[in-house]
Write a protein that holds these residues in place. Structure first.
Motif, PDB file in Angstrom:
ATOM      1  N   ARG A 282     -12.519  29.251 -13.615  1.00  0.00           N
ATOM      2  CA  ARG A 282     -13.094  27.703 -13.841  1.00  0.00           C
ATOM      3  C   ARG A 282     -12.893  27.021 -15.297  1.00  0.00           C
ATOM      4  N   VAL A 283     -12.480  27.680 -16.126  1.00  0.00           N
ATOM      5  CA  VAL A 283     -12.147  27.193 -17.309  1.00  0.00           C
ATOM      6  C   VAL A 283     -10.678  27.415 -17.741  1.00  0.00           C
ATOM      7  N   SER A 284     -10.007  26.547 -18.504  1.00  0.00           N
ATOM      8  CA  SER A 284      -8.609  26.758 -19.034  1.00  0.00           C
ATOM      9  C   SER A 284      -8.737  27.909 -20.419  1.00  0.00           C
ATOM     10  N   PRO A 285      -7.665  28.569 -20.194  1.00  0.00           N
ATOM     11  CA  PRO A 285      -7.641  29.681 -21.491  1.00  0.00           C
ATOM     12  C   PRO A 285      -7.808  28.863 -22.798  1.00  0.00           C
ATOM     13  N   ALA A 286      -7.198  27.978 -23.138  1.00  0.00           N
ATOM     14  CA  ALA A 286      -7.518  27.253 -24.307  1.00  0.00           C
ATOM     15  C   ALA A 286      -8.978  26.742 -24.575  1.00  0.00           C
ATOM     16  N   ARG A 287      -9.858  26.248 -23.411  1.00  0.00           N
ATOM     17  CA  ARG A 287     -10.933  26.140 -23.630  1.00  0.00           C
ATOM     18  C   ARG A 287     -11.944  27.186 -23.586  1.00  0.00           C
ATOM     19  N   LEU A 288     -11.599  28.312 -23.063  1.00  0.00           N
ATOM     20  CA  LEU A 288     -12.282  29.671 -23.160  1.00  0.00           C
ATOM     21  C   LEU A 288     -12.091  29.980 -24.445  1.00  0.00           C
ATOM     22  N   MET A 289     -10.743  30.209 -24.972  1.00  0.00           N
ATOM     23  CA  MET A 289     -10.889  30.584 -26.271  1.00  0.00           C
ATOM     24  C   MET A 289     -11.526  29.940 -27.237  1.00  0.00           C
ATOM     25  N   GLY A 290     -11.499  28.699 -27.148  1.00  0.00           N
ATOM     26  CA  GLY A 290     -12.113  27.649 -28.173  1.00  0.00           C
ATOM     27  C   GLY A 290     -13.795  28.174 -28.240  1.00  0.00           C
ATOM     28  N   MET A 291     -14.352  28.318 -27.180  1.00  0.00           N
ATOM     29  CA  MET A 291     -15.866  28.566 -26.928  1.00  0.00           C
ATOM     30  C   MET A 291     -16.103  29.842 -27.561  1.00  0.00           C
ATOM     31  N   SER A 292     -15.375  30.732 -27.191  1.00  0.00           N
ATOM     32  CA  SER A 292     -15.530  32.152 -27.510  1.00  0.00           C
ATOM     33  C   SER A 292     -15.576  32.419 -28.899  1.00  0.00           C
ATOM     34  N   VAL A 293     -14.564  31.629 -29.660  1.00  0.00           N
ATOM     35  CA  VAL A 293     -14.484  31.878 -31.010  1.00  0.00           C
ATOM     36  C   VAL A 293     -15.556  31.308 -31.729  1.00  0.00           C
ATOM     37  N   LEU A 294     -16.346  30.374 -31.384  1.00  0.00           N
ATOM     38  CA  LEU A 294     -17.495  29.861 -32.042  1.00  0.00           C
ATOM     39  C   LEU A 294     -18.615  30.756 -31.721  1.00  0.00           C
ATOM     40  N   GLN A 295     -18.781  31.356 -30.426  1.00  0.00           N
ATOM     41  CA  GLN A 295     -19.560  32.542 -29.958  1.00  0.00           C
ATOM     42  C   GLN A 295     -19.415  33.733 -31.080  1.00  0.00           C
ATOM     43  N   LEU A 296     -18.243  33.855 -31.337  1.00  0.00           N
ATOM     44  CA  LEU A 296     -17.973  35.209 -32.234  1.00  0.00           C
ATOM     45  C   LEU A 296     -18.661  35.158 -33.744  1.00  0.00           C
ATOM     46  N   VAL A 297     -18.449  33.693 -34.573  1.00  0.00           N
ATOM     47  CA  VAL A 297     -18.542  33.714 -35.648  1.00  0.00           C
ATOM     48  C   VAL A 297     -20.302  33.504 -35.860  1.00  0.00           C
ATOM     49  N   VAL A 298     -20.861  32.387 -35.073  1.00  0.00           N
ATOM     50  CA  VAL A 298     -22.241  31.912 -35.419  1.00  0.00           C
ATOM     51  C   VAL A 298     -23.243  33.153 -35.449  1.00  0.00           C
ATOM     52  N   PRO A 299     -23.189  34.102 -34.539  1.00  0.00           N
ATOM     53  CA  PRO A 299     -24.353  35.164 -34.969  1.00  0.00           C
ATOM     54  C   PRO A 299     -24.053  36.079 -35.963  1.00  0.00           C
ATOM     55  N   LEU A 300     -23.013  36.115 -36.561  1.00  0.00           N
ATOM     56  CA  LEU A 300     -22.688  36.854 -37.851  1.00  0.00           C
ATOM     57  C   LEU A 300     -23.330  36.426 -39.045  1.00  0.00           C
ATOM     58  N   TRP A 301     -24.054  35.073 -38.986  1.00  0.00           N
ATOM     59  CA  TRP A 301     -24.584  34.666 -39.980  1.00  0.00           C
ATOM     60  C   TRP A 301     -26.089  35.194 -40.014  1.00  0.00           C
ATOM     61  N   LEU A 302     -26.627  35.573 -38.800  1.00  0.00           N
ATOM     62  CA  LEU A 302     -27.926  36.350 -38.708  1.00  0.00           C
ATOM     63  C   LEU A 302     -28.018  37.763 -39.498  1.00  0.00           C
ATOM     64  N   LEU A 303     -26.888  38.199 -39.514  1.00  0.00           N
ATOM     65  CA  LEU A 303     -26.858  39.575 -40.214  1.00  0.00           C
ATOM     66  C   LEU A 303     -27.145  39.493 -41.692  1.00  0.00           C
ATOM     67  N   VAL A 304     -26.803  38.546 -42.142  1.00  0.00           N
ATOM     68  CA  VAL A 304     -27.177  38.236 -43.811  1.00  0.00           C
ATOM     69  C   VAL A 304     -28.831  38.187 -43.965  1.00  0.00           C
ATOM     70  N   ALA A 305     -29.335  37.459 -42.946  1.00  0.00           N
ATOM     71  CA  ALA A 305     -30.854  37.252 -43.189  1.00  0.00           C
ATOM     72  C   ALA A 305     -31.586  38.485 -43.069  1.00  0.00           C
ATOM     73  N   PRO A 306     -32.718  38.714 -43.463  1.00  0.00           N
ATOM     74  CA  PRO A 306     -33.747  39.856 -43.241  1.00  0.00           C
ATOM     75  C   PRO A 306     -34.006  39.946 -41.759  1.00  0.00           C
ATOM     76  N   ALA A 307     -33.507  39.970 -40.735  1.00  0.00           N
ATOM     77  CA  ALA A 307     -33.916  39.517 -39.530  1.00  0.00           C
ATOM     78  C   ALA A 307     -34.469  40.849 -38.965  1.00  0.00           C
ATOM     79  N   PRO A 308     -35.440  41.007 -38.061  1.00  0.00           N
ATOM     80  CA  PRO A 308     -35.801  42.126 -37.272  1.00  0.00           C
ATOM     81  C   PRO A 308     -34.611  42.825 -36.326  1.00  0.00           C
ATOM     82  N   VAL A 309     -34.944  44.028 -36.163  1.00  0.00           N
ATOM     83  CA  VAL A 309     -34.032  44.700 -35.158  1.00  0.00           C
ATOM     84  C   VAL A 309     -33.610  44.289 -33.812  1.00  0.00           C
TER      85      VAL A 309
END
Length: 408
Positions: A282-309
């Motif tokens: 349903r999604v072109s390779p370029a679009r899927l790659m673009g969406m996934s790279v954002l999904q990869l990096v945004v959650p990494l910022w939560l590791l810096v904060a004192p978040a619960p398990v």
């Protein structure tokens, strides 16, 4: 190219490639635990166990670029068949020599090096063969690569656990019989169910060993894309080291939390493989790659904060799910961007460059955490990953101008 076996034959051949890849990966993951365990049991030396890990990746770092030449001359199918059969014999020497009391550490290192050399062209050949069988449709290629990613992630998730049980039951050296058997079974699947390749009696016109590297360097999309890919590979190795320390420092040394964080990353990667397969049509390779790279990096910022398990577990799972969702379309783009005569060398170059960056990440991660601290290191990982994501998104904007690279 492989012979055209017809639609049903192509599906059967592709199924054999997926099954062979998953089965051999399962055995390899089991060996990944059994070999260092064998060293620790017999010598008690963590240094020797570390040396064993180093020599496993050394052949790819030293000989990786030559792997494309092997695939080009033998063909992807024959390369995989020969590699599986030869590695089965070599791996089987470990339990055989052990029963004869003839397995010392030097011999074991030699066996591991030989097995590593035989495996140098294997993963690139797997991608090339899947591309040949799946055809030129980018979405079909993305689905094929998603299944290959899924097979590997299942093996990475299940293999060590199964190996741990078997080590306790039969001993570390005997676990390697399972790896040898898996490699031989993979060999037979490919030999019997995948059609032979045509046109491999003579080397292709372009036989320079570094032709794949030059193609990556000269491509307007892949040059910056590979910079981001290598950066991600480097930073994710640092993250691998940081996760156990995160549990140790923030959660009172609770090993259960450490195991949960590592398991969340593995489970996320496995889920991402199936999601990638489902959305690829349903999604072109370029679009899927673009969406996934954002999904990869945004959650990494939560590791810096004192978040619960639970928040950390979710963040890691979401981020890890993006890895196969970006890898599958990336290899689909590679397969459609280059002609047959250079495709294998480009694929091999990608694997080789990535394999060199990985060990450097492990080394840099330990030094960074010791000198700068865990939180600062995680902040650097999140920031540099975000820069790599921006660079990749800019590169993806150049894809509409994609062209088949020249090999002259």
């Amino acid at each position: 190219m492989v012979e055209a076996p017809g639609r049903n034959g192509s599906r059967r051949a592709l199924g054999a490639v997926y099954a062979a890849g998953g089965i051999s990966a399962l055995g390899t993951q089991m060996t990944g635990l059994a070999l260092p365990w064998l060293v620790l049991e017999s010598t008690g030396s963590a240094t020797r166990a570390g040396l064993l890990f180093a020599v496993q990746v050394l052949p790819m770092a030293l000989l990786g670029f030559a792997g494309g030449e092997v695939i080009q001359r033998l063909g992807a199918r024959r390369t995989m068949v020969v590699a599986d059969a030869a590695r089965a014999v070599v791996i089987g020497l470990v339990p055989l020599l052990s029963t004869m009391d003839a397995l010392d550490f030097g011999v074991l290192l030699g066996i591991v090096v030989v097995a590593g050399v035989l495996g140098v062209p294997y993963f690139a050949a797997q991608r090339v063969l899947a591309a040949d069988l799946a055809g030129s449709d980018p979405k079909a290629l993305t689905r094929a690569n998603s299944l290959l990613e899924g097979g590997f992630n299942i093996a990475a998730f299940v293999g060590p656990a199964v190996a741990g049980v078997l080590i306790a039951l039969v001993g570390a050296e005997r676990v390697l019989w399972f790896d040898a058997a898996s490699l031989m079974f993979s060999c037979l699947l490919l030999w019997r169910l995948v059609p032979r390749e045509e046109g491999r009696s003579q080397p292709a016109a372009h036989t320079a060993v570094l032709a794949g590297v030059r193609a990556l360097r000269d491509d307007e999309f892949l040059r910056p894309a590979m910079v981001s890919s290598v950066t991600f590979g480097f930073l994710l190795r640092i993250l691998n080291i940081a996760l156990p320390l995160l549990a140790f420092q923030r959660f009172g040394g609770d090993a259960r939390v450490g195991g949960l964080l590592v398991a969340a990353f593995g489970a996320g990667a496995l889920i991402g493989s199936f999601v990638s397969y489902l959305v690829a049509s349903r999604v072109s390779p370029a679009r899927l790659m673009g969406m996934s790279v954002l999904q990869l990096v945004v959650p990494l910022w939560l590791l810096v904060a004192p978040a619960p398990v639970p928040v950390l577990v979710l963040a890691l799972a979401v981020s890890a799910a993006a890895l196969p969702m970006s890898n599958a379309p990336f290899f689909a783009i590679l397969a459609t961007r280059f002609p047959d005569e250079i495709r294998a060398k480009v694929m091999q170059s990608v694997f080789t460059i990535s394999s060199i960056a990985g060990p450097l990440g492990f080394l840099a991660g330990g030094v960074a955490i010791d000198r700068a601290g865990l939180t600062t290191t995680l902040l650097a990982v999140a920031a540099l990953s975000s820069l790599a994501a921006v660079n990749l998104l800019r590169a993806l904007r150049r894809l509409p101008a994609a062209r088949k690279a020249s090999v002259g």
